[in-house]
Design an enzyme around this catalytic site. Sequence first.
Site, mmCIF file in Angstrom:
data_model
loop_
_atom_site.group_PDB
_atom_site.id
_atom_site.type_symbol
_atom_site.label_atom_id
_atom_site.label_comp_id
_atom_site.label_asym_id
_atom_site.label_seq_id
_atom_site.Cartn_x
_atom_site.Cartn_y
_atom_site.Cartn_z
ATOM 1 C CB SER A 116 -42.979 -5.377 52.418
ATOM 2 O OG SER A 116 -44.183 -4.659 52.444
ATOM 3 C CG HIS A 225 -48.479 -6.093 49.776
ATOM 4 N ND1 HIS A 225 -47.685 -4.967 49.682
ATOM 5 C CD2 HIS A 225 -48.023 -6.788 50.854
ATOM 6 C CE1 HIS A 225 -46.776 -5.001 50.649
ATOM 7 N NE2 HIS A 225 -46.973 -6.084 51.372
#
Length: 337
Positions: A116, A225
């Site tokens: 990420s 997300h």
Amino acid sequence: MVERGSIGPSPQVWLESNRDQTMKTAFLFPGQGAQTVGMGADLAQAFPAAAELFAQANAIVGYDLRAVCFEGPADRLNSTTLSQPAIFVTSAALLEVLRTTPVTAALQPDVTAGLSMGEYTALYAAGAICFEDGLRLVQRRGQAMQAAADATRGTMVSILGLDEEKVRQLCREASEGELLEPVNFNCPGQIVVSGAIGACERAERLAEKYGAMKAIRLEVAGAFHTSLMSGAAEALGTALRQSRIVTPSSIRTMANVNVDYYAGAESIIDGLTRQLTSPILWQGCMERLLTDGVETFYEIGPGRVLTGLMKRISRKTKVINVSDRASVQALVEGSGK
């Protein structure tokens, strides 16, 4: 500002020339959640190169980020707006020590990857972005994600012990018309779901019914997300297009969102923007690297999260953790583990 051709050949030529290249070494960089009070302090005390990087970071962000890393307090360091730049700088400082210490200076990755937010550090390590732009982007990312979280009501839950199909079944039952979906595929038996607070609470209660070992609510500001981060993605996309992004000449970087290598500046912008609203396919990325011939992995950054995940993905794979002064010293002495 997107630049092409400023480093190395065009993306197409570069990919063709590297298609059959055997990759042996990967540098991995952790994302949000790896932070801990005190990270980087012993490193900066022992290595002037690390101390200088923290000083540069303070000048770039406009506040004492170094003090937040070294002294906390924990609730401040753990905030989305501060943890992301803090992890980026600590990871970059560890990388700088490896680059400037004679014994480890020759250590170079064939490929980089980051979980990420860690993908920004991976791109910095590969030469796609400079330190200042990387730090400013991570700072903007944290701010944008916090703003999007404040405008919505979401959270995340880690589900342990279920496969993907069972997690999707759990999400379908727990959603009750609200947003809830799997978003972090970290390793076998560890999938994180994200969505509306009510849906996440129901998922926690229902997880045992589906055979989960445990369901753990994560200490995060929002439903990362997922589509609830669309406002953050828009803001970040603008910042990315104003940054200098180039195509590295030799080091490839794996994208979380599609388990493939970035081909150039445009794909980097697209991948980093999509990250905020798309699942993170970390297990798939690591399996792809193993298939492509990577034999040794170095986790460079605070903590041991990625080291632990890799042990769940492939027990026999060699992972060397570089997270503090002691682990750097172990590596220098040839005993890194």
